[in-house]
Design an enzyme around this catalytic site. Structure first.
Site, PDB file in Angstrom:
ATOM      1  N   LYS A 152       0.850  -1.193   0.000  1.00  0.00           N
ATOM      2  CA  LYS A 152       0.000   0.000   0.000  1.00  0.00           C
ATOM      3  C   LYS A 152       0.885   1.242   0.000  1.00  0.00           C
ATOM      4  O   LYS A 152       1.565   1.528   0.983  1.00  0.00           O
ATOM      5  CB  LYS A 152      -0.893   0.035   1.242  1.00  0.00           C
ATOM      6  N   GLY A 205       6.572   4.808   8.792  1.00  0.00           N
ATOM      7  CA  GLY A 205       5.701   5.969   8.945  1.00  0.00           C
ATOM      8  C   GLY A 205       5.836   6.538  10.337  1.00  0.00           C
ATOM      9  O   GLY A 205       6.884   6.420  10.979  1.00  0.00           O
ATOM     10  N   SER A 206       4.758   7.140  10.808  1.00  0.00           N
ATOM     11  CA  SER A 206       4.828   7.830  12.096  1.00  0.00           C
ATOM     12  C   SER A 206       4.869   6.827  13.247  1.00  0.00           C
ATOM     13  O   SER A 206       4.338   5.718  13.156  1.00  0.00           O
ATOM     14  CB  SER A 206       3.612   8.739  12.243  1.00  0.00           C
ATOM     15  N   THR A 207       5.469   7.260  14.330  1.00  0.00           N
ATOM     16  CA  THR A 207       5.560   6.409  15.525  1.00  0.00           C
ATOM     17  C   THR A 207       4.159   6.103  16.058  1.00  0.00           C
ATOM     18  O   THR A 207       3.874   4.983  16.496  1.00  0.00           O
ATOM     19  CB  THR A 207       6.434   7.106  16.590  1.00  0.00           C
ATOM     20  N   VAL A 209       1.223   5.799  14.419  1.00  0.00           N
ATOM     21  CA  VAL A 209       0.546   4.725  13.671  1.00  0.00           C
ATOM     22  C   VAL A 209       1.296   3.408  13.860  1.00  0.00           C
ATOM     23  O   VAL A 209       0.689   2.338  13.970  1.00  0.00           O
ATOM     24  CB  VAL A 209       0.399   5.101  12.175  1.00  0.00           C
ATOM     25  N   GLY A 210       2.629   3.481  13.941  1.00  0.00           N
ATOM     26  CA  GLY A 210       3.428   2.271  14.164  1.00  0.00           C
ATOM     27  C   GLY A 210       3.017   1.549  15.440  1.00  0.00           C
ATOM     28  O   GLY A 210       2.900   0.319  15.472  1.00  0.00           O
ATOM     29  N   GLU A 227       9.691   0.928  10.877  1.00  0.00           N
ATOM     30  CA  GLU A 227      10.673   2.005  10.704  1.00  0.00           C
ATOM     31  C   GLU A 227       9.921   3.290  10.990  1.00  0.00           C
ATOM     32  O   GLU A 227       9.058   3.693  10.209  1.00  0.00           O
ATOM     33  CB  GLU A 227      11.222   2.042   9.271  1.00  0.00           C
ATOM     34  N   CYS A 261      13.195  10.540   7.811  1.00  0.00           N
ATOM     35  CA  CYS A 261      13.288  10.030   9.188  1.00  0.00           C
ATOM     36  C   CYS A 261      14.731  10.064   9.682  1.00  0.00           C
ATOM     37  O   CYS A 261      14.961  10.043  10.885  1.00  0.00           O
ATOM     38  CB  CYS A 261      12.694   8.628   9.276  1.00  0.00           C
ATOM     39  N   GLU A 353       9.709  15.378  16.296  1.00  0.00           N
ATOM     40  CA  GLU A 353      10.031  15.228  14.878  1.00  0.00           C
ATOM     41  C   GLU A 353       9.184  16.235  14.091  1.00  0.00           C
ATOM     42  O   GLU A 353       7.950  16.177  14.142  1.00  0.00           O
ATOM     43  CB  GLU A 353       9.732  13.809  14.401  1.00  0.00           C
TER      44      GLU A 353
HETATM   45  P1  NDP Z   1       1.372   7.924   8.767  1.00  0.00           P
HETATM   46  O1  NDP Z   1       2.137   7.121   9.733  1.00  0.00           O
HETATM   47  O2  NDP Z   1      -0.043   8.208   9.047  1.00  0.00           O
HETATM   48  O3  NDP Z   1       1.397   7.220   7.302  1.00  0.00           O
HETATM   49  C1  NDP Z   1       2.331   6.296   6.843  1.00  0.00           C
HETATM   50  C2  NDP Z   1       1.625   5.184   6.064  1.00  0.00           C
HETATM   51  O4  NDP Z   1       0.782   4.456   6.961  1.00  0.00           O
HETATM   52  C3  NDP Z   1       0.722   5.670   4.946  1.00  0.00           C
HETATM   53  O5  NDP Z   1       0.737   4.748   3.871  1.00  0.00           O
HETATM   54  C4  NDP Z   1      -0.641   5.700   5.622  1.00  0.00           C
HETATM   55  O6  NDP Z   1      -1.744   5.633   4.764  1.00  0.00           O
HETATM   56  C5  NDP Z   1      -0.552   4.443   6.463  1.00  0.00           C
HETATM   57  N1  NDP Z   1      -1.488   4.407   7.576  1.00  0.00           N
HETATM   58  C6  NDP Z   1      -2.093   5.448   8.211  1.00  0.00           C
HETATM   59  N2  NDP Z   1      -2.899   5.014   9.187  1.00  0.00           N
HETATM   60  C7  NDP Z   1      -2.828   3.667   9.179  1.00  0.00           C
HETATM   61  C8  NDP Z   1      -3.411   2.629   9.963  1.00  0.00           C
HETATM   62  N3  NDP Z   1      -4.266   2.900  10.949  1.00  0.00           N
HETATM   63  N4  NDP Z   1      -3.112   1.337   9.690  1.00  0.00           N
HETATM   64  C9  NDP Z   1      -2.237   1.050   8.706  1.00  0.00           C
HETATM   65  N5  NDP Z   1      -1.653   1.971   7.920  1.00  0.00           N
HETATM   66  C10 NDP Z   1      -1.917   3.268   8.163  1.00  0.00           C
HETATM   67  O7  NDP Z   1       2.163   9.260   8.535  1.00  0.00           O
HETATM   68  P2  NDP Z   1       1.560  10.653   8.018  1.00  0.00           P
HETATM   69  O8  NDP Z   1       1.488  10.584   6.560  1.00  0.00           O
HETATM   70  O9  NDP Z   1       0.291  11.005   8.733  1.00  0.00           O
HETATM   71  O10 NDP Z   1       2.667  11.676   8.500  1.00  0.00           O
HETATM   72  C11 NDP Z   1       2.573  12.261   9.792  1.00  0.00           C
HETATM   73  C12 NDP Z   1       3.915  12.407  10.445  1.00  0.00           C
HETATM   74  O11 NDP Z   1       4.500  11.104  10.604  1.00  0.00           O
HETATM   75  C13 NDP Z   1       4.945  13.176   9.646  1.00  0.00           C
HETATM   76  O12 NDP Z   1       4.819  14.540   9.810  1.00  0.00           O
HETATM   77  C14 NDP Z   1       6.228  12.625  10.221  1.00  0.00           C
HETATM   78  O13 NDP Z   1       6.526  13.272  11.428  1.00  0.00           O
HETATM   79  C15 NDP Z   1       5.902  11.179  10.492  1.00  0.00           C
HETATM   80  N6  NDP Z   1       6.336  10.294   9.383  1.00  0.00           N
HETATM   81  C16 NDP Z   1       7.486   9.640   9.530  1.00  0.00           C
HETATM   82  C17 NDP Z   1       7.952   8.854   8.507  1.00  0.00           C
HETATM   83  C18 NDP Z   1       9.223   8.127   8.641  1.00  0.00           C
HETATM   84  O14 NDP Z   1       9.806   7.724   7.643  1.00  0.00           O
HETATM   85  N7  NDP Z   1       9.697   7.926   9.830  1.00  0.00           N
HETATM   86  C19 NDP Z   1       7.251   8.721   7.234  1.00  0.00           C
HETATM   87  C20 NDP Z   1       6.013   9.442   7.187  1.00  0.00           C
HETATM   88  C21 NDP Z   1       5.587  10.196   8.235  1.00  0.00           C
HETATM   89  P3  NDP Z   1      -2.465   6.933   4.127  1.00  0.00           P
HETATM   90  O15 NDP Z   1      -2.065   6.872   2.736  1.00  0.00           O
HETATM   91  O16 NDP Z   1      -3.912   6.719   4.284  1.00  0.00           O
HETATM   92  O17 NDP Z   1      -1.966   8.124   4.876  1.00  0.00           O
END
Ligand code: NDP
Length: 450
Positions: A152, A205-207, A209-210, A227, A261, A353
């Site tokens: 995804k 992604g974000s901590t 959601v992780g 990650e 990140c 962050e």
């Molecule tokens: P998210 O963690 O929300 O998104 C990352 C991925 O997870 C996207 O594909 C997202 O889908 C998906 N996702 C969101 N919610 C769920 C869920 N409940 N279950 C499974 N998958 C899910 O990051 P954001 O885009 O909201 O970014 C917010 C903040 O997170 C940023 O400002 C940054 O601080 C941090 N971030 C950190 C990253 C890293 O590499 N460490 C990468 C991205 C963000 P969808 O397409 O619907 O958003």
């Protein structure tokens, strides 16, 4: 349908279907059906298909890079590197199937052998900041190990991943083995967590959601790799080559508009050289080229979205701004490279962050204080140390709590070395020689000779 915007023009560049729960279940079912044949394929044939996939990606580097510039606003230089990284990761792991070795362990009364067996369907959830590389870091080793993958992409940056799925089919990867399913995290991503046929989730992604994914995976004791975020330290000692450290600091913090990140978003400078370092940093920050990302000499493009720009701005409002670089005005989610003075380690911009082109600077007195400050965070993903003292480099690099560190360098990622975080920056490692085994279970079989 989801409208995909260009962060440069703010115009719609594509409309992409958003998969429903039923469509997600159907994609997982197809991946499950494709699994036995992919698993049973001879390692040489699986490796050959991955090499062909790498070669087709190589033929499309420029197309993929330009698509990423349009969708994500990445600089063309970075986007070419990102597409090349997918090719390299595929080529690297294409050699893995024949080398997935088990052990023969001496036991009395027979023979004991271990096997690496693929898990089944792997769900890969990719964020918007590096749509191509992070996709490849998940799908390439997973496929090499004999798993099938449903991936995804982030809702706002699906285009290059969708193109990669087409290129996989063109390379002869069988239908169902590698599926890209655009859609919402709350629908497609959550289904990867709850669906019993998805045996592992790879999430970047974000901590926040992780943590939610980790809690969801607990229900089925599902394997996962996380990650997550970072707030990495860039530690500059008084004995460092200050010119070199200051020249490298902008790209360490502002590369990909700071949406990284691994961004070294906290600069710790030893007090005797603090003022001198800031002078040098001002020169390098004001020279940092934030401009149309399609220009070949662009070093930074816009942020991904208006919402991200608003979030980044909230950290700068009211903070002590040391100096700023320049950014275009008008259309586009631009934000200038910004250097903030931290008053102490409790400043919000020092602790959280930001995920934008903002870096905070704070002085320190001695080695022990530098390590303590660097470690005073819930994160631990990357970081840099600048010093000309080898003993100090060894002591401090061993003392900083992080998954990746570079000495007198900014470098974070090489696909043939492991990458991942400690503390709340994540769980598990991607890339490097051990990543394929992380997509397998070890089976232990005893053959009795009696
Ligand atoms: P998210 O963690 O929300 O998104 C990352 C991925 O997870 C996207 O594909 C997202 O889908 C998906 N996702 C969101 N919610 C769920 C869920 N409940 N279950 C499974 N998958 C899910 O990051 P954001 O885009 O909201 O970014 C917010 C903040 O997170 C940023 O400002 C940054 O601080 C941090 N971030 C950190 C990253 C890293 O590499 N460490 C990468 C991205 C963000 P969808 O397409 O619907 O958003």
């Amino acid at each position: 349908m989801t409208e995909v915007l260009s962060p440069v023009t703010e115009e719609v560049v594509a409309s992409v279907p958003a998969a429903s729960m039923e469509e997600t279940d159907a994609a997982i079912a197809r991946a499950h059906e494709a699994f036995p044949a992919w698993k049973a394929m001879s390692p040489g044939d699986r490796g050959r298909l991955l090499r062909r996939f790498a070669s087709i990606v190589d033929d499309h580097i420029e197309e993929l890079a330009r698509l990423e510039v349009r969708n994500s606003g990445h600089t063309i230089g970075n986007a070419r590197w990102e597409a090349g990284n997918v090719r390299d990761v595929l080529a690297y792991y294409s050699a893995a199937p024949e080398r997935l070795l088990g052990h023969q362990i001496p036991v009395p009364g027979g023979m004991n052998v271990t096997f690496h067996e693929p898990l089944g369907v792997v769900g890969v959830i990719v964020p918007w900041n590096f749509p191509m590389p992070i996709a490849g870091w998940g799908f390439a080793p997973a496929l090499a190990a004999g798993n099938t993958v449903v991936l995804k992409p982030a809702e706002v940056t699906p285009l290059t991943a969708m193109r990669l799925a087409e290129l996989a089919l063109a390379a002869g990867i069988p239908e169902g083995v590698f599926t890209v399913l655009p859609g919402k995290g709350s629908v497609v991503g959550e289904r990867f967590v709850t669906h019993p046929l998805v045996r592992k989730v790879c999430f970047t992604g974000s901590t926040e959601v992780g943590k939610r994914i980790m809690a969801g995976c607990a229900d089925q004791v599902k394997r996962l790799t996380l990650e997550l975020g970072g707030k990495s330290a860039n530690i500059v000692f008084a004995d460092a080559d200050l010119e070199k450290a200051a020249a490298a600091a902008p790209s360490a913090a502002f590369d990909n508009a700071g949406q990284d990140c691994c961004a070294r978003s906290r600069i710790l400078v030893q007090r005797p050289v603090f003022d001198r370092f800031l002078e040098l940093l001002e020169t390098s920050v004001t020279a940092f080229r934030c401009t149309d990302p399609a220009d070949s000499d662009a070093e930074m493009g816009p942020l991904i979205s208006a919402a991200q720009r608003e979030s980044v701005a909230s950290y700068v409002d009211g903070a002590d701004v040391a100096f700023r670089g320049s950014a275009p005005s008008g259309k586009g989610f631009w934000f200038p490279p910004t250097v903030l003075l931290a008053h102490d380690e409790n400043d919000r911009h020092w602790r959280e962050e930001i995920f934008g082109p903002v870096v905070s600077v704070l002085p320190f007195d001695d080695e022990a204080a530098a390590v303590e400050l660097a470690n005073d965070t819930e994160y631990g993903l990357s970081g840099s140390i600048w010093t000309s003292d080898l003993g100090r480099a060894i002591r401090v690099s061993r003392g900083v709590e992080t998954g990746n560190l570079s000495v007198n360098s900014n470098s974070s990622v090489r696909y043939w070395t492991p990458f991942g975080g400690v503390k709340q920056s994540g769980l598990g490692r991607e890339l490097g020689p051990d990543a394929v085994a992380a997509f397998t279970e070890v089976k232990n079989i005893f053959f009795s000779s009696e």
